[in-house]
Motif scaffolding. Structure first.
Motif, PDB file in Angstrom:
ATOM      1  N   GLY A  34       0.810  -1.208   0.000  1.00  0.00           N
ATOM      2  CA  GLY A  34       0.000   0.000   0.000  1.00  0.00           C
ATOM      3  C   GLY A  34       0.842   1.255   0.000  1.00  0.00           C
ATOM      4  O   GLY A  34       0.525   2.241  -0.677  1.00  0.00           O
ATOM      5  N   ALA A  35       1.948   1.239   0.749  1.00  0.00           N
ATOM      6  CA  ALA A  35       2.819   2.408   0.807  1.00  0.00           C
ATOM      7  C   ALA A  35       3.451   2.688  -0.547  1.00  0.00           C
ATOM      8  O   ALA A  35       3.587   3.846  -0.951  1.00  0.00           O
ATOM      9  N   GLU A  36       3.842   1.631  -1.267  1.00  0.00           N
ATOM     10  CA  GLU A  36       4.474   1.826  -2.567  1.00  0.00           C
ATOM     11  C   GLU A  36       3.508   2.496  -3.535  1.00  0.00           C
ATOM     12  O   GLU A  36       3.878   3.438  -4.249  1.00  0.00           O
ATOM     13  N   ASP A  37       2.254   2.052  -3.553  1.00  0.00           N
ATOM     14  CA  ASP A  37       1.258   2.672  -4.424  1.00  0.00           C
ATOM     15  C   ASP A  37       1.012   4.123  -4.018  1.00  0.00           C
ATOM     16  O   ASP A  37       0.903   5.016  -4.871  1.00  0.00           O
ATOM     17  N   ALA A  38       0.917   4.363  -2.693  1.00  0.00           N
ATOM     18  CA  ALA A  38       0.638   5.716  -2.212  1.00  0.00           C
ATOM     19  C   ALA A  38       1.776   6.669  -2.524  1.00  0.00           C
ATOM     20  O   ALA A  38       1.549   7.828  -2.911  1.00  0.00           O
ATOM     21  N   VAL A  39       3.007   6.219  -2.376  1.00  0.00           N
ATOM     22  CA  VAL A  39       4.148   7.086  -2.671  1.00  0.00           C
ATOM     23  C   VAL A  39       4.224   7.367  -4.163  1.00  0.00           C
ATOM     24  O   VAL A  39       4.573   8.485  -4.569  1.00  0.00           O
ATOM     25  N   GLN A  40       3.897   6.387  -4.991  1.00  0.00           N
ATOM     26  CA  GLN A  40       3.872   6.643  -6.434  1.00  0.00           C
ATOM     27  C   GLN A  40       2.885   7.751  -6.767  1.00  0.00           C
ATOM     28  O   GLN A  40       3.150   8.629  -7.585  1.00  0.00           O
ATOM     29  N   GLU A  41       1.717   7.731  -6.107  1.00  0.00           N
ATOM     30  CA  GLU A  41       0.735   8.793  -6.333  1.00  0.00           C
ATOM     31  C   GLU A  41       1.263  10.135  -5.841  1.00  0.00           C
ATOM     32  O   GLU A  41       1.050  11.172  -6.475  1.00  0.00           O
ATOM     33  N   ALA A  42       1.950  10.129  -4.703  1.00  0.00           N
ATOM     34  CA  ALA A  42       2.529  11.369  -4.184  1.00  0.00           C
ATOM     35  C   ALA A  42       3.588  11.922  -5.126  1.00  0.00           C
ATOM     36  O   ALA A  42       3.689  13.139  -5.323  1.00  0.00           O
TER      37      ALA A  42
END
Length: 432
Positions: A34-42
């Motif tokens: 989940g963090a990897e997806d969220a950081v990509q969005e950031a």
């Protein structure tokens, strides 16, 4: 790391801070996927918003935005139990002091998580290069010599496998750390290579990526001081990084090893690398990274290019070939073979590597160099142009084209491409 093209200064910030932001968010929430997806969005949001003004603390901005995206994702998941949802809402974002601890061992924990035993090396290494190194899918595909769509699918499958295996962001037990070491070393090696000679873009080097690889390797060496190959990899990085100040001139043009001003090399890094390597090799368990570091040490300790001990280098490459069938090793050894056994022998070594590597630009670059050494300007020119047409790095392309133009105009000069005999020219790329 985002694939978007943006201002070079912003892109460098995203490459540097993205992986560290991921380590912080994953550590805080305990959820790598989940963090990897969220950081990509950031990162995508930053690429769009930062041209209007870069925040005072770019890492904190990324962590805050990614944490909000992650919390929103959990809030919107209909299947989540209320208790889980409330727990995530309570942990909305790390505190400011947590954001500031980017030099802790979170990044190393992330490396070891991506080298989970559920993943094969062929899956673990690309995933880690993306998550920790901040490399784009295109850059990773180039390192593995496969098409970009193939690599994108491989990374997606790796994330799914890690999720299914229950991989969580937490330090592995000591025995598991040793098991994951080989993949971790390969990841750090490739990360450093990409920093020392970028596979694409306008700049020859990416110093931030090379420094991050060195930082993480130092941390791994501190946690595994009894592993000679970890020390060997760190020595290889230091001995190679020592030459970086002389590799590019004031105009940003590549300076080949044969023409570098060795007074600009960094003596402290050379001294540290030699000490590390000497201590590691005394233990008797000599591996690939120690042998590559030994090649780098021979170059670094030669007072001039003409004083290079090519027989020693050729012998080290023969020892490397006994440990690995990687075709890049054979290609990297071609110049040393030519220097010791003659140009035809060097070209034969290049052809043997090309049987596996195919139309790779470094094959053409090595052939070009050997033809120039042999006095065949016409063939050298053609090969330099072929190499230039196939590289995605603009600085390297300019160098290859300029060298071809010089040869075509009849100006004699020993180009000494940079340097097919060690990691400067790409090292041992992984097999797909």
């Amino acid at each position: 790391m985002t694939e978007a093209r943006t201002d070079p200064r912003i892109e460098r910030l995203l490459r540097e801070q993205g992986p560290r932001a991921l380590a912080i968010v994953a550590a805080h929430h305990g959820d790598f996927d989940g963090a990897e997806d969220a950081v990509q969005e950031a990162l995508l949001a930053a690429a769009q918003q930062w041209p209007a003004g870069i925040p005072d603390d770019p890492r904190a901005w990324l962590v805050t935005v990614a944490s909000r995206r992650l919390v929103d994702a959990y809030r919107s998941a209909a299947a989540r139990r209320r208790r889980e949802r409330e727990t995530w809402e309570d942990r909305a974002a790390p505190a400011a002091d947590e954001v500031g601890h980017g030099d802790s061992d979170d990044s190393l924990t992330l490396v070891l998580l991506c080298c989970h035993p559920a993943l094969t090396p062929g899956a673990a290494i690309p995933l880690t290069l993306r998550a920790v190194g901040g490399l784009s899918t295109r850059e990773i595909a180039a390192a593995f010599l496969v098409p970009e769509p193939t690599m994108a699918q491989r990374i997606s499958r790796a994330k799914a496998t890690l999720r299914a295996a229950g991989g969580r962001f937490e330090p592995p037990p000591d025995d598991a750390r040793h098991e994951r070491m080989r993949s971790a070393l390969h990841v750090l090696y490739l990360m450093f290579n990409e920093g020392y000679l970028a596979s694409e873009g306008d700049e020859l080097v990416r110093p931030d990526l090379a420094r991050e690889a060195i930082r993480l390797t130092r941390m791994l060496q501190s946690s595994l001081p009894d592993q000679p190959e970890v020390a060997g990899l760190l020595a290889l990085m230091l001995l190679t990084e020592a030459r970086r100040p002389a590799r590019v001139d004031a105009a940003g043009r590549l300076v080949p090893l044969s023409e570098q001003d060795r007074r600009r090399w960094t003596p402290a890094l050379i001294a540290e690398g030699v000490v590390l390597l000497t201590d590691a090799m005394r233990r008797g368990d000599v591996g690939e990274y120690q042998l590559q570091a030994a090649v780098a040490a021979v170059h670094d300790q030669a007072a001039t290019y003409a004083a290079t001990d090519w027989r020693r280098i050729a012998g080290l490459y023969r020892a490397l070939a006994r440990l690995s069938d990687n075709p890049m090793i054979g290609l990297n050894s071609a110049v040393a073979i030519a220097m010791t056994d003659g140009i035809p022998a060097g070209l034969a070594a290049t052809d043997a590597a090309a049987a596996v590597l195919g139309d790779h630009h470094r094959v053409h670059a090595v052939r070009a160099h050997l033809h120039e050494l042999g006095g065949d300007a016409e063939l050298a020119t053609a090969e330099f142009l072929a190499a230039a047409a196939r590289t995605a790095n603009e600085a390297e392309r300019r160098y290859l084209q300029d060298t071809a133009s010089r040869l075509a105009s009849g100006v004699p000069k020993n180009s000494g491409i940079d340097s097919p005999t060690d990691v400067e020219n790409g090292g041992s790329a992984p097999t797909p």
